[in-house]
Design a protein around this motif. Sequence first.
Motif, short mmCIF file in Angstrom:
data_model
loop_
_atom_site.label_atom_id
_atom_site.label_comp_id
_atom_site.label_asym_id
_atom_site.label_seq_id
_atom_site.Cartn_x
_atom_site.Cartn_y
_atom_site.Cartn_z
N PHE A 18 0.84 -1.19 0.00
CA PHE A 18 0.00 0.00 0.00
C PHE A 18 0.88 1.24 0.00
N MET A 70 -3.47 2.69 -5.91
CA MET A 70 -4.20 1.49 -5.49
C MET A 70 -5.54 1.51 -6.20
N PHE A 72 -0.55 -2.90 -8.14
CA PHE A 72 -0.79 -2.21 -6.88
C PHE A 72 -1.93 -2.95 -6.17
N PRO A 73 -2.17 -2.65 -4.92
CA PRO A 73 -3.23 -3.37 -4.20
C PRO A 73 -4.62 -3.05 -4.75
#
Length: 359
Positions: free
Chosen positions: A47, A86, A120-121
């Motif tokens: 993150f 994200m 990315f998350p």
Amino acid sequence: MTEFDGIDRRRFLAGAAAAGAAVPLAALTPALAGAAAAPATTDKFAFPTGSTLRVLVTGDAGTGTPAQWAVADAIRDLHRREPLSMALGLGDNIYELGPNGDQDVQFTTKFEDPNRGLDFPWVMALGNHDTSSIFPGDGGWLLRGNDEVDYHRRSKRWWMPSRYYSVRVPEKNPIVEFFVLDLNPLAAYLPPLLAPYWAPDGQFMNEQRAWLDAAISSSTAKWKVACTHHPYLNNGSHGDAGAYDGIPLEPMNGVHAKRFFEDHVVGRCQFILSGHDHSLQILEPTVASKGTRQIVSGAAAKDSHGKAGPEVNRRSLFQNFTDVGFMVMDLASDSVTARVYTVDVATSKATVAFERRLV
């Protein structure tokens, strides 16, 4: 979806409800257990830790169709030019019926492959199509959602450690806290009549209510954002909570979801982000929403074919019922800006349809 095998969903569901939901009762009784928090067994994308965030907001993506790929291609192009921090996936992650176990190939074909390079998350919520039983989107097999929780262990991108949870970003001195909710038990078209655990006043929802109240109260984040599949307010064809799909009967009309929002979310979070309706909407706060703004981003693979709902004239900053697309939110300690992108499926070209500072 508004149709299933040529049958209008509203007429079908209203008729089924009036007939006592004429489906096998066993289909309404998933095992009385929820998913525990799932520890990851693979490295996860980290993150962000900075003081500003650029968040992709996308929903109802998991079709594996050219439309999903076109939207993902457009997102990749944006990410190359303006890196995203994200993503939020607002449910209906695996169309049409949800996965069959955490090793289902659909996780690859409908999530991992289309999103290659978007490293990315992805903070994921459960939708009604993720928990289907008899027909697509009925929400009648709630336990099926646990397969998506279990997939958290297997994917670097997919973030769903439990059916409901929160994420503070950055973890220390957070700018924002996302409260990811599972309201499927309150809005299933096939309600869990014989499963007390999933009942509107059952253990699962009561524990979620208590958790959310405590989590919001203890949050130090400047921005508090509820992430759900089902919207509270919606100018699109699925309608508002309490009147979903024009169904006149409780609980399929989402009246319990409406009460949940009004008792635990509105006036406490600045934003509700939802999918479910295959549209792109940034609505104005209402008296009932107590200043909370509803945003709907559920057009990442399907559009609404121009179909709006009975509240189409409710005040909005932007609404589109004809195009696929996605949104981006830029968050800083003193501002939130939203952008809406529509995508041409034939060319994967994205167009900025709306951009404005919201706070």
